[in-house]
Structures are given as C-alpha cells and as structure tokens.
Scaffold this active site. Structure first.
Site, PDB file in Angstrom:
ATOM      1  N   ASP A   1      46.321 -10.823 -44.751  1.00 12.31           N
ATOM      2  CA  ASP A   1      45.257 -11.731 -44.323  1.00 12.31           C
ATOM      3  C   ASP A   1      44.031 -10.931 -43.925  1.00 12.31           C
ATOM      4  O   ASP A   1      44.146  -9.857 -43.337  1.00 12.31           O
ATOM      5  CB  ASP A   1      45.731 -12.613 -43.163  1.00 12.31           C
ATOM      6  CG  ASP A   1      46.043 -11.816 -41.896  1.00 12.31           C
ATOM      7  OD1 ASP A   1      45.165 -11.719 -41.022  1.00 12.31           O
ATOM      8  OD2 ASP A   1      47.167 -11.284 -41.790  1.00 12.31           O
ATOM      9  N   SER A   2      42.854 -11.440 -44.281  1.00  6.16           N
ATOM     10  CA  SER A   2      41.578 -10.828 -43.933  1.00  6.16           C
ATOM     11  C   SER A   2      41.494  -9.389 -44.448  1.00  6.16           C
ATOM     12  O   SER A   2      41.669  -9.144 -45.642  1.00  6.16           O
ATOM     13  CB  SER A   2      41.360 -10.915 -42.417  1.00  6.16           C
ATOM     14  OG  SER A   2      40.041 -10.593 -42.079  1.00  6.16           O
ATOM     15  N   CYS A   3      41.289  -8.392 -43.566  1.00  4.82           N
ATOM     16  CA  CYS A   3      41.258  -7.006 -44.048  1.00  4.82           C
ATOM     17  C   CYS A   3      42.641  -6.575 -44.519  1.00  4.82           C
ATOM     18  O   CYS A   3      42.766  -5.646 -45.320  1.00  4.82           O
ATOM     19  CB  CYS A   3      40.722  -6.069 -42.982  1.00  4.82           C
ATOM     20  SG  CYS A   3      41.912  -5.652 -41.687  1.00  4.82           S
TER      21      CYS A   3
ATOM     22  N   LEU B   1      45.234 -14.019 -48.167  1.00  6.23           N
ATOM     23  CA  LEU B   1      44.866 -15.100 -47.265  1.00  6.23           C
ATOM     24  C   LEU B   1      43.537 -14.758 -46.592  1.00  6.23           C
ATOM     25  O   LEU B   1      43.422 -13.725 -45.929  1.00  6.23           O
ATOM     26  CB  LEU B   1      45.953 -15.308 -46.202  1.00  6.23           C
ATOM     27  CG  LEU B   1      47.414 -15.285 -46.680  1.00  6.23           C
ATOM     28  CD1 LEU B   1      48.356 -15.549 -45.510  1.00  6.23           C
ATOM     29  CD2 LEU B   1      47.638 -16.281 -47.801  1.00  6.23           C
TER      30      LEU B   1
ATOM     31  N   HIS C   1      38.196 -19.095 -40.751  1.00  8.88           N
ATOM     32  CA  HIS C   1      38.887 -17.854 -41.097  1.00  8.88           C
ATOM     33  C   HIS C   1      40.287 -17.811 -40.482  1.00  8.88           C
ATOM     34  O   HIS C   1      40.492 -18.164 -39.318  1.00  8.88           O
ATOM     35  CB  HIS C   1      38.071 -16.655 -40.619  1.00  8.88           C
ATOM     36  CG  HIS C   1      38.616 -15.344 -41.053  1.00  8.88           C
ATOM     37  ND1 HIS C   1      38.692 -14.961 -42.373  1.00  8.88           N
ATOM     38  CD2 HIS C   1      39.141 -14.299 -40.336  1.00  8.88           C
ATOM     39  CE1 HIS C   1      39.207 -13.754 -42.454  1.00  8.88           C
ATOM     40  NE2 HIS C   1      39.493 -13.330 -41.241  1.00  8.88           N
TER      41      HIS C   1
END
Length: 303
Positions: free
Chosen positions: A148-150, A176, A274
């Site tokens: 997820d994200s980074c 994600l 987010h």
C-alpha cells in the site's frame, strides 16, 4: 445508535484531516510522527480469528498472520508510510482483516525506513525477504506480492527486480493506493489536494527528501517504478480512491502496464481517500475493496 453513512464519512474525513493530514504539513521529527501514527492505528480492530506469530526473515522483524492451518497461498505485504513511516504495529489490524477475508497467510516485515536508511536499503531488504521465502521452499506461484502507498512502490519495484534477476516470479501483484512517481508529476496531486483526507503533498515531499539521496535522479525506475519497462509482470490488481492525491499514479500505471501487455484489474472506489482499505470495519466501499482483493487473490491461487 446507527450513524448515517454520509455523516460517518464526513466525521471521519474531518478527524483524519485534523489529526493526520494537518500535522503532516509541519516539519515534525520522524519519530514523533511515527509515534502519533502508531497511536492512531490502535483504533483499527483486529480480526480475532487470525493468529499472529512473530518471526525473523532475512534479519528483519516480521509477522505471520494466519487464518487457518490449511492456508496454501501466501500474501507478502509491504506496508506504506511515505518511506519514513509505518511498521508492524500500524498495519497489523488491517492485515488481519486481509487474512480473514482471503483465508490466506499474510507476511509483513519491518523494512528499514528513511531517513536512517535511504534508497536502496528498503528495496534490497524486501528482495532479501523474497529470496528467503524461496529458500524456505515456498514456491513463487504460491506467493502474491502486495503493498500500500509507498509499499506498493516497493512491491512493484521488487516484482521488476525479480524479473530482471530472472528469479521465479510471483503469481500476482496487488497495488493499493500506489505511490509510483516520485517526480510528483501526477495532476491529481493538485486537483485532489483538498479532497484527500489522509495524505498531503507535504508528507510525500518529506518522504522523498528522506528516501532519495540528493545525487540520485527521482525518475530512476527503481525509485519511481512507473517509469520502468513494465513487460512480463504477473497479473496486477490496482485499487485507488476517487479522492486520492495519488489517483493519477494509479491510472497512469494502468495505461502503461496494459500497453506492455500486462493483465491489469483496475478498481476505482467512489468518495474514498488514501489507504481507505484500512477502514473496512466501518465503510462499505472499503469492505468492497477487500472483497475485490480476495477475489483477485483466489483467482491467482487457481491459475
């Protein structure tokens, strides 16, 4: 008392903007932000049917979340946090929901964070973890890579490194709310800047400054994997919320990956911010995202 879904979303977004996004716009020390995030993540409920076991993988602290003894497929998840935040503690509850929903074993690790450990430490660490899983006799076809994200950045960069090193490739890749372009050229960073309840541009800029040494190009494909050649990737699930500042990172990846012949399952969730998937205990769109994730994972298990 049951709260109207619209009011529940308004209250939640205001809470996140006040407690997470607004403080992130100030130059706070990393350890202070890490502590605050871990405290906030204590609000997420654990799925009690899932067993959690501490372990070490490639020298890193890690956890195995297991819903049942017969789980054959393994999800290797890499947590987000703009490269300087996140831990086993911040993502344990969310991944217990993933394990329960998929009925698959989930592994996540405390990889080295910036600024103490800038690029390429995190990528090298998760690559070592993947090699360790293979060395333990786990077949690549039984591993789904997730982030997820980074963490999605690292998951994609890892899948590309696996391809380039000619190691056995994972069966699927789940991205994600992915953060894939560290040059910050996605238009949604501007047009969704007031709509994303959780993530600010300032957080991304801080993370980039911590993660990328000044002598390196932020467009390097290992740093911004959106700019890599995306051929020969496994099937990919992309999940993104319509209010995310990273919306265009996801759509640009979808278009480029499809042009490279990759099988992409792109899912857009209306009104979501987010990392909304972490809020599945309370929001229907987040519940649907976990159901979609489980459907994708099971499809790879059968292929």
């Amino acid at each position: 008392m049951k709260i109207n879904p619209m009011w529940k979303q308004i209250i939640t977004e205001q809470f996140l903007k006040t407690t997470i996004r607004k403080p992130s716009q100030f130059n706070l020390p990393p350890n202070s932000v890490r502590f605050a995030l871990e405290q906030m993540c204590r609000l997420f409920p654990m799925q009690k049917s899932v067993q959690v076991r501490a372990l070490r993988l490639a020298g890193l602290h890690a956890e195995e979340l297991k819903p049942q003894n017969a789980a054959t497929q393994l999800i290797f998840h890499i947590h987000g946090g703009a490269f300087f935040l996140g831990s086993l503690n911040t993502h344990r509850a969310f991944l217990s929901q993933v394990a329960a929903r998929t009925q698959m074993q989930v592994i996540h690790v405390d990889y080295p964070l910036a600024p103490e450990h800038p690029f390429p430490h995190a990528l090298e660490a998760v690559f070592d973890v993947y090699q360790s899983l293979l060395a333990q006799g786990i077949h690549a076809k039984d591993i789904i890579l997730s982030g997820d994200s980074c963490g999605a950045n690292l998951a994609l960069a890892l899948a590309l490194k696996i391809r380039d090193e000619q190691l056995p490739q994972v069966s699927g890749l789940m991205l994600l709310s992915p953060f894939l372009d560290l040059t910050l050229t996605s238009e949604s960073l501007r047009y969704n800047s007031k709509h994303d309840a959780l993530l600010s541009i300032e957080t991304l800029e801080t993370g980039i400054d911590y993660y990328v040494p000044p002598e390196l190009d932020r467009a390097d494909p290992q740093i911004s994997p959106l700019f890599d050649d995306l051929h020969e990737l496994p099937p990919v699930l992309v999940q993104i919320g319509s209010k995310e500042i990273l919306l265009d990172d996801a759509t640009r990846f979808k278009e480029k990956a499809e042009q490279a012949g990759v099988e992409v399952h792109y899912k857009l969730y209306t009104g979501m911010w987010h990392n909304f998937q972490m809020f599945s205990p309370w929001f229907e769109e987040a519940k649907r995202a976990l159901a979609d994730l489980a459907e994708f994972a099971h499809r790879q298990d059968q292929s």
